[in-house]
Design an enzyme around this catalytic site. Structure first.
Site, PDB file in Angstrom:
ATOM      1  N   ASN A 152      -0.685  -3.456   9.125  1.00 41.34           N
ATOM      2  CA  ASN A 152      -1.169  -2.219   9.750  1.00 41.34           C
ATOM      3  C   ASN A 152      -2.691  -2.136   9.864  1.00 41.34           C
ATOM      4  O   ASN A 152      -3.196  -1.413  10.713  1.00 41.34           O
ATOM      5  CB  ASN A 152      -0.595  -0.989   9.035  1.00 41.34           C
ATOM      6  CG  ASN A 152      -1.185  -0.783   7.665  1.00 41.34           C
ATOM      7  OD1 ASN A 152      -1.466  -1.747   6.959  1.00 41.34           O
ATOM      8  ND2 ASN A 152      -1.371   0.454   7.282  1.00 41.34           N
ATOM      9  N   GLY A 228       0.602  -3.494   0.542  1.00 40.55           N
ATOM     10  CA  GLY A 228       1.868  -3.476   1.276  1.00 40.55           C
ATOM     11  C   GLY A 228       2.821  -2.478   0.653  1.00 40.55           C
ATOM     12  O   GLY A 228       2.398  -1.492   0.034  1.00 40.55           O
ATOM     13  N   SER A 229       4.095  -2.749   0.782  1.00 39.16           N
ATOM     14  CA  SER A 229       5.115  -1.790   0.334  1.00 39.16           C
ATOM     15  C   SER A 229       5.308  -1.841  -1.184  1.00 39.16           C
ATOM     16  O   SER A 229       4.987  -2.841  -1.837  1.00 39.16           O
ATOM     17  CB  SER A 229       6.445  -2.125   1.016  1.00 39.16           C
ATOM     18  OG  SER A 229       6.882  -3.398   0.576  1.00 39.16           O
ATOM     19  N   ASN A 230       5.888  -0.771  -1.725  1.00 41.14           N
ATOM     20  CA  ASN A 230       6.165  -0.739  -3.168  1.00 41.14           C
ATOM     21  C   ASN A 230       7.208  -1.760  -3.567  1.00 41.14           C
ATOM     22  O   ASN A 230       7.110  -2.356  -4.651  1.00 41.14           O
ATOM     23  CB  ASN A 230       6.631   0.657  -3.580  1.00 41.14           C
ATOM     24  CG  ASN A 230       5.459   1.593  -3.699  1.00 41.14           C
ATOM     25  OD1 ASN A 230       4.840   1.925  -2.691  1.00 41.14           O
ATOM     26  ND2 ASN A 230       5.125   1.983  -4.899  1.00 41.14           N
ATOM     27  N   GLY A 233       5.247  -5.069  -3.688  1.00 39.29           N
ATOM     28  CA  GLY A 233       4.101  -5.009  -4.609  1.00 39.29           C
ATOM     29  C   GLY A 233       4.534  -4.949  -6.068  1.00 39.29           C
ATOM     30  O   GLY A 233       4.001  -5.657  -6.923  1.00 39.29           O
ATOM     31  N   GLU A 250      -2.062  -2.261  -3.837  1.00 40.02           N
ATOM     32  CA  GLU A 250      -2.185  -0.958  -3.174  1.00 40.02           C
ATOM     33  C   GLU A 250      -0.946  -0.796  -2.300  1.00 40.02           C
ATOM     34  O   GLU A 250      -0.695  -1.627  -1.425  1.00 40.02           O
ATOM     35  CB  GLU A 250      -3.461  -0.892  -2.335  1.00 40.02           C
ATOM     36  CG  GLU A 250      -4.697  -0.590  -3.148  1.00 40.02           C
ATOM     37  CD  GLU A 250      -4.636   0.724  -3.923  1.00 40.02           C
ATOM     38  OE1 GLU A 250      -3.985   1.668  -3.450  1.00 40.02           O
ATOM     39  OE2 GLU A 250      -5.215   0.783  -5.011  1.00 40.02           O
ATOM     40  N   CYS A 284      -1.745   3.828   5.780  1.00 34.22           N
ATOM     41  CA  CYS A 284      -1.349   4.206   4.425  1.00 34.22           C
ATOM     42  C   CYS A 284      -1.833   5.611   4.103  1.00 34.22           C
ATOM     43  O   CYS A 284      -1.256   6.295   3.268  1.00 34.22           O
ATOM     44  CB  CYS A 284      -1.886   3.204   3.426  1.00 34.22           C
ATOM     45  SG  CYS A 284      -3.606   2.822   3.696  1.00 34.22           S
ATOM     46  N   GLU A 462     -10.093  -0.795  -4.727  1.00 33.96           N
ATOM     47  CA  GLU A 462     -10.717  -1.695  -3.763  1.00 33.96           C
ATOM     48  C   GLU A 462     -12.000  -1.054  -3.231  1.00 33.96           C
ATOM     49  O   GLU A 462     -12.226   0.137  -3.407  1.00 33.96           O
ATOM     50  CB  GLU A 462      -9.763  -1.935  -2.598  1.00 33.96           C
ATOM     51  CG  GLU A 462      -8.421  -2.471  -3.070  1.00 33.96           C
ATOM     52  CD  GLU A 462      -7.713  -3.233  -1.980  1.00 33.96           C
ATOM     53  OE1 GLU A 462      -8.095  -4.382  -1.739  1.00 33.96           O
ATOM     54  OE2 GLU A 462      -6.801  -2.665  -1.382  1.00 33.96           O
TER      55      GLU A 462
HETATM   56  P1  NAP Z   1       5.270  -5.457   3.100  1.00 32.32           P
HETATM   57  O1  NAP Z   1       6.535  -5.674   3.806  1.00 32.32           O
HETATM   58  O2  NAP Z   1       5.305  -5.170   1.649  1.00 32.32           O
HETATM   59  O3  NAP Z   1       4.380  -6.771   3.384  1.00 32.32           O
HETATM   60  C1  NAP Z   1       3.074  -6.895   2.882  1.00 32.32           C
HETATM   61  C2  NAP Z   1       2.760  -8.371   2.746  1.00 32.32           C
HETATM   62  O4  NAP Z   1       3.608  -8.940   1.735  1.00 32.32           O
HETATM   63  C3  NAP Z   1       3.015  -9.191   4.015  1.00 32.32           C
HETATM   64  O5  NAP Z   1       2.053 -10.204   4.114  1.00 32.32           O
HETATM   65  C4  NAP Z   1       4.394  -9.761   3.751  1.00 32.32           C
HETATM   66  O6  NAP Z   1       4.667 -10.949   4.478  1.00 32.32           O
HETATM   67  C5  NAP Z   1       4.277 -10.073   2.273  1.00 32.32           C
HETATM   68  N1  NAP Z   1       5.583 -10.243   1.618  1.00 32.32           N
HETATM   69  C6  NAP Z   1       6.791  -9.868   2.057  1.00 32.32           C
HETATM   70  N2  NAP Z   1       7.741 -10.232   1.179  1.00 32.32           N
HETATM   71  C7  NAP Z   1       7.111 -10.857   0.168  1.00 32.32           C
HETATM   72  C8  NAP Z   1       7.547 -11.472  -1.032  1.00 32.32           C
HETATM   73  N3  NAP Z   1       8.840 -11.487  -1.393  1.00 32.32           N
HETATM   74  N4  NAP Z   1       6.632 -12.040  -1.840  1.00 32.32           N
HETATM   75  C9  NAP Z   1       5.336 -12.016  -1.515  1.00 32.32           C
HETATM   76  N5  NAP Z   1       4.858 -11.451  -0.380  1.00 32.32           N
HETATM   77  C10 NAP Z   1       5.740 -10.880   0.447  1.00 32.32           C
HETATM   78  O7  NAP Z   1       4.402  -4.277   3.772  1.00 32.32           O
HETATM   79  P2  NAP Z   1       4.105  -4.047   5.301  1.00 32.32           P
HETATM   80  O8  NAP Z   1       5.346  -3.564   5.968  1.00 32.32           O
HETATM   81  O9  NAP Z   1       3.402  -5.239   5.853  1.00 32.32           O
HETATM   82  O10 NAP Z   1       3.034  -2.855   5.241  1.00 32.32           O
HETATM   83  C11 NAP Z   1       3.371  -1.503   5.194  1.00 32.32           C
HETATM   84  C12 NAP Z   1       3.215  -0.983   3.785  1.00 32.32           C
HETATM   85  O11 NAP Z   1       1.877  -1.210   3.341  1.00 32.32           O
HETATM   86  C13 NAP Z   1       3.411   0.523   3.672  1.00 32.32           C
HETATM   87  O12 NAP Z   1       4.190   0.801   2.542  1.00 32.32           O
HETATM   88  C14 NAP Z   1       2.001   1.060   3.490  1.00 32.32           C
HETATM   89  O13 NAP Z   1       1.895   2.277   2.799  1.00 32.32           O
HETATM   90  C15 NAP Z   1       1.358  -0.042   2.728  1.00 32.32           C
HETATM   91  N6  NAP Z   1      -0.096  -0.005   2.829  1.00 32.32           N
HETATM   92  C16 NAP Z   1      -0.787   0.479   1.756  1.00 32.32           C
HETATM   93  C17 NAP Z   1      -2.174   0.548   1.810  1.00 32.32           C
HETATM   94  C18 NAP Z   1      -2.952   1.073   0.636  1.00 32.32           C
HETATM   95  O14 NAP Z   1      -4.142   0.818   0.567  1.00 32.32           O
HETATM   96  N7  NAP Z   1      -2.333   1.792  -0.282  1.00 32.32           N
HETATM   97  C19 NAP Z   1      -2.847   0.128   2.958  1.00 32.32           C
HETATM   98  C20 NAP Z   1      -2.097  -0.344   4.033  1.00 32.32           C
HETATM   99  C21 NAP Z   1      -0.711  -0.417   3.962  1.00 32.32           C
HETATM  100  P3  NAP Z   1       5.586 -10.929   5.793  1.00 32.32           P
HETATM  101  O15 NAP Z   1       4.812 -10.169   6.819  1.00 32.32           O
HETATM  102  O16 NAP Z   1       5.722 -12.356   6.132  1.00 32.32           O
HETATM  103  O17 NAP Z   1       6.868 -10.258   5.430  1.00 32.32           O
END
Ligand code: NAP
Length: 491
Positions: A152, A228-230, A233, A250, A284, A462
């Site tokens: 995102n 990324g997602s909870n 993470g 985060e 986020c 961060e």
């Molecule tokens: P995500 O599905 O958790 O993916 C984040 C990253 O983790 C991607 O590079 C993903 O790779 C990788 N990943 C997926 N499965 C994994 C595994 N089993 N082991 C290690 N890495 C893995 O999150 P997203 O859908 O990309 O992002 C949306 C989420 O990010 C939302 O929940 C949002 O709130 C959160 N976010 C939080 C912040 C903050 O600062 N708090 C900022 C921005 C976004 P792939 O793409 O290859 O699956």
């Protein structure tokens, strides 16, 4: 480097993946294929970590101000290429060109701020109990650091993590989100052009379950910074802990914008619409819940509805577009699922459907507002990550703060009021890492700590100088210059 096949960036060169497998990179506004990206596995991760490890001794011994100079050059190149990077970001992720330009500017600011830290990452001189004894502390890098980032903010998030990590003397392996490889390619080009030595910055593309897990398990990776997602993470955090690694995560948010009954309703309505719908709600810090005092709810909602229905939705590259598509089919499915849940739980005020007609080829959802949401509804509790705003009416200030705090997440919040007492009670009582008064829940500055409380964030903030606390360890140094034997201070 061309876009037909995006390859890994390892040891300063572009490298294919041994598997020969690729994945299409799609434009979410049209479904058009922008190019392909390699799908890597454990071998490519090992090569990237090996390159980062080999580059570490020279990079960490380069004086920090010199490391900062490379980041300053990267900032200047990114500024020069800002429009090109923003256009790539819009095509790949979907946000409007204006939002994309804002994201690239944030990345420039982060590079410049961290570059300056090369001259400022001070330690302390600490008084000793003993005469002729100098004690001081200094920061040292962690080693090879893995960055795992979401789609995102595919420019700003990798850059804000990398800039801080690099100025501290770490070397990096980035695993970017699979749906936004073009942005990672452009960042790599820019760092290389800025003079980043080969091996200091490496990128491996591939599925998170393979590349991410392999990185976290690798014995030569000292730390992981994840956004990324909870679900992912929290898993990585546990995995990292069992390997004795430093981990920063985060994660999700369910940010509330609180409107009290003395607020400027024009400002509050504009903030709600901007926070909920720009970047298609895929931030986020997006406004997901609107907590409003019941005695001003009707005029506020009338304004919000009017502004929401006037939003221009479309391909982010088209002039005047404010809201682009969702990033991919999976995200579209999630958002549409929550809209159906919402229709069963609450009252649909506007939107509530996938957009068809000339937008049928992309993943577009009408900006959606639900009223009469209560705090136990799924609409109020779960992160949707799309253009959906849930409105919760409350009777007074105390209930407003209680409802805003009724969440497992704690990233950002905002209050609209003109009463200074209410402002300070909000600051004292709200459980979020970022608080805004009379401004939207979104937005932040490079020099300010960024991150959330509760289940949103773990492992330290961060950005700002606080980022250095994650990317370094402290050493304490004792120097005796008496030239004579003496007992330690505790005898
Ligand atoms: P995500 O599905 O958790 O993916 C984040 C990253 O983790 C991607 O590079 C993903 O790779 C990788 N990943 C997926 N499965 C994994 C595994 N089993 N082991 C290690 N890495 C893995 O999150 P997203 O859908 O990309 O992002 C949306 C989420 O990010 C939302 O929940 C949002 O709130 C959160 N976010 C939080 C912040 C903050 O600062 N708090 C900022 C921005 C976004 P792939 O793409 O290859 O699956």
């Amino acid at each position: 480097m061309d876009m037909d096949l995006i390859r890994n960036f390892i040891g300063g060169t572009w490298q294919a993946a041994a598997s020969g497998r690729t994945q299409d990179n799609l434009n979410p506004a049209s479904g058009a294929v922008l190019g392909k990206v390699v799908a890597s596995g454990a071998d490519e991760v090992a090569a990237a970590v090996g390159a980062a490890k080999a580059a570490l001794p020279e990079w960490r011994s380069l004086p920090a101000p010199r490391r900062g100079e490379i980041l300053f050059r990267a900032a200047a190149i990114l500024r020069r290429r800002k429009d090109e990077v923003a256009r790539a970001l819009t095509q790949e992720e979907g946000k409007s060109l204006t939002d994309a330009g804002g994201e690239v500017q944030r990345a420039i600011n982060c590079l410049e701020f961290s570059a300056g830290e090369g001259r400022r990452s001070f330690g302390q001189v600490i008084p000793s109990e003993l005469p002729s004894n100098l004690i001081y502390t200094r920061r040292i890098p962690l080693g090879v650091v893995a960055l795992v980032t979401p789609w995102n903010f595919p420019v700003a998030i990798p850059v804000w993590k990398a800039a801080a990590a690099l100025v501290c003397g770490n070397t990096i392996v980035l695993k970017p989100a699979s749906s936004t490889p073009w942005c990672a390619l452009l960042i790599s080009e820019i760092l290389a052009e800025a003079g980043m030595p080969a091996g200091v910055w490496n990128v491996v593309f591939g599925p998170g379950g393979v590349v991410g897990d392999t990185l976290v398990n690798h014995p030569d990776v000292a730390a992981i910074s994840f956004t990324g997602s909870n679900d992912i993470g929290q898993r990585l955090y546990a995995l990292g802990a069992t390997r004795g690694k430093k981990v920063q995560c985060e994660m999700g948010g369910k940010n509330a914008l609180i409107v009290l009954d003395d607020a400027d309703l024009d400002l509050a309505a504009a903030a709600a619409v901007q926070g909920a719908f720009y970047s298609s709600g895929q931030r986020c810090t997006a406004t997901s819940r609107l907590v409003v005092m019941a005695n001003v709810a009707a005029p506020l909602l009338a304004q919000i509805r009017e502004r929401t229905e006037a939003l221009k939705v479309g391909d982010g590259l088209a002039p005047g577009v404010q809201v682009g598509p969702l990033v991919d089919e999976k995200q579209l499915g999630t958002v549409l699922k929550y809209i159906e849940i919402g229709k069963g739980e609450a009252r649909l005020l506007c939107g509530g459907e996938r957009l068809k007609g000339e937008l049928a080829g992309g993943y577009f959802v009408a900006p959606t507002v639900f009223g009469e949401v209560s705090r136990d509804h799924r609409l109020a509790r779960e992160e949707i990550f799309g253009p959906v705003l849930s409105v919760l009416a409350v009777t007074d200030e105390a209930e407003a703060f209680a409802v805003a705090n009724d969440s497992r997440y704690g990233l950002s919040s905002s209050v609209y009021t003109r009463d200074v007492g209410r402002v300070f009670r909000y600051i004292d009582q709200i459980e979020t890492g970022i608080l805004h008064v009379n401004s939207p829940t979104v937005g932040g500055e490079a020099q300010v700590p960024f991150g959330g409380l509760k289940e949103t964030g773990v492992g330290g903030r961060e950005q700002g100088t606080t980022a250095l606390d994650f990317f370094t360890e402290w050493q304490s140094i004792y120097i005796d210059y008496t030239g004579s034997r003496r007992t330690a201070s505790f005898y």
